[in-house]
Design an enzyme around this catalytic site. Structure first.
Site, PDB file in Angstrom:
ATOM      1  N   ASN A  53       0.867  -1.182   0.000  1.00  0.00           N
ATOM      2  CA  ASN A  53       0.000   0.000   0.000  1.00  0.00           C
ATOM      3  C   ASN A  53       0.904   1.231   0.000  1.00  0.00           C
ATOM      4  OD1 ASN A  53      -1.821   2.025   0.427  1.00  0.00           O
ATOM      5  ND2 ASN A  53      -2.341   1.437   2.534  1.00  0.00           N
ATOM      6  N   HIS A  65      -9.705   1.743   4.589  1.00  0.00           N
ATOM      7  CA  HIS A  65      -8.468   2.003   5.325  1.00  0.00           C
ATOM      8  C   HIS A  65      -8.725   3.079   6.377  1.00  0.00           C
ATOM      9  CE1 HIS A  65      -4.380   3.149   6.273  1.00  0.00           C
ATOM     10  NE2 HIS A  65      -3.989   2.018   5.711  1.00  0.00           N
ATOM     11  N   GLU A  91      -6.037  -4.093  10.708  1.00  0.00           N
ATOM     12  CA  GLU A  91      -5.024  -3.050  10.906  1.00  0.00           C
ATOM     13  C   GLU A  91      -5.365  -2.242  12.152  1.00  0.00           C
ATOM     14  OE1 GLU A  91      -2.858  -2.210   6.840  1.00  0.00           O
ATOM     15  OE2 GLU A  91      -4.280  -0.637   7.346  1.00  0.00           O
TER      16      GLU A  91
END
Ligand code: PGA
Length: 230
Positions: A15, A102, A151
């Protein structure tokens, strides 16, 4: 989980966030591309900026690199009067994957679970595989999402990765909550030193790598370490 038949898919996805010009992207590819092992269960991918996608795609095809290409976002609308947006139907010409949800988009662009679910539908309808980021086991996972990146917020860009056993626990909770075929990656300060400890966990199927994907050598070292597990 390293024995013969039982080997799992390992996804190693770069990423790049808002980094790298087109020129820099192509230079990175020239270094990394030729050294990606050809193994069916090892799925290496890169997610450049929208601007670099088409050029990166061309280079992957010309050189036959075993590399998936991903976008970092897509529009929550279809094509039409949405100035500045990139619709899934255009992205599907180049992208295999798209990162959705994200934390940086949730935080800086006010993306809600509902917006993310709309984007996910467009990805699926256009045959782009969504890589959905969740921050913990309570982040909702819409129908059709099968590739998840856990994450934890504190670990993103902090050099303080989560405890691999904690990541494994979250991954196992997600798999129980959404029975089916979820594959769960870990993301947050992954580097070549800590990668092995995560890959040894039963429920972790690879990584979403930020900072350590920008340097081609650092990213290649993570791939090399993962090859054994795939
Ligand atoms: P990091 O970023 O590897 O730099 O922590 C990971 C991510 O945000 O996807």
């Amino acid at each position: 989980m390293v024995g013969g038949e039982n080997k799992k898919n390992i996804w190693i996805i770069a990423n790049w966030k808002s980094n790298k010009t087109i020129t820099e992207a192509l230079q990175w590819l020239e270094i990394v591309g030729p050294y990606i092992p050809q193994k069916p269960k090892l799925k290496v991918g890169v997610c450049p900026s929208f601007l670099a996608l088409a050029e990166v795609k061309k280079k992957i095809l010309v050189n036959n690199y075993p590399l998936l290409l991903g976008a970092q976002d897509l529009s929550r609308f279809g094509s039409g009067p949405y100035t500045g947006e990139v619709a899934a139907e255009f992205l599907q010409e180049v992208a295999d994957l798209v990162i959705l949800g994200h934390f940086e988009r949730r935080k800086n662009f006010a993306e809600t679970d509902q917006i993310i679910a709309q984007k996910l539908e467009f990805a699926l309808a256009n045959k782009i595989k969504p890589l959905l980021c969740v921050q913990n086991e309570n982040t909702p996972i819409p129908n059709g999402a099968s590739l998840i990146a856990y994450e934890p917020i504190f670990a993103i860009g902090s050099s303080m990765a989560d405890d691999p056993r904690k990541a494994d626990l979250v991954a196992s909770l997600l798999k129980k909550k959404y029975p089916g075929s979820l594959e769960v990656l870990y993301g947050g300060s992954v580097n070549r030193q800590n990668a092995k400890d995560f890959l040894e966990q039963e429920n972790i199927s690879g990584f979403l790598v930020g900072a350590n994907s920008l340097n081609p050598q650092a990213f290649l070292e993570i791939i090399k370490g993962a090859e054994f597990f795939s």
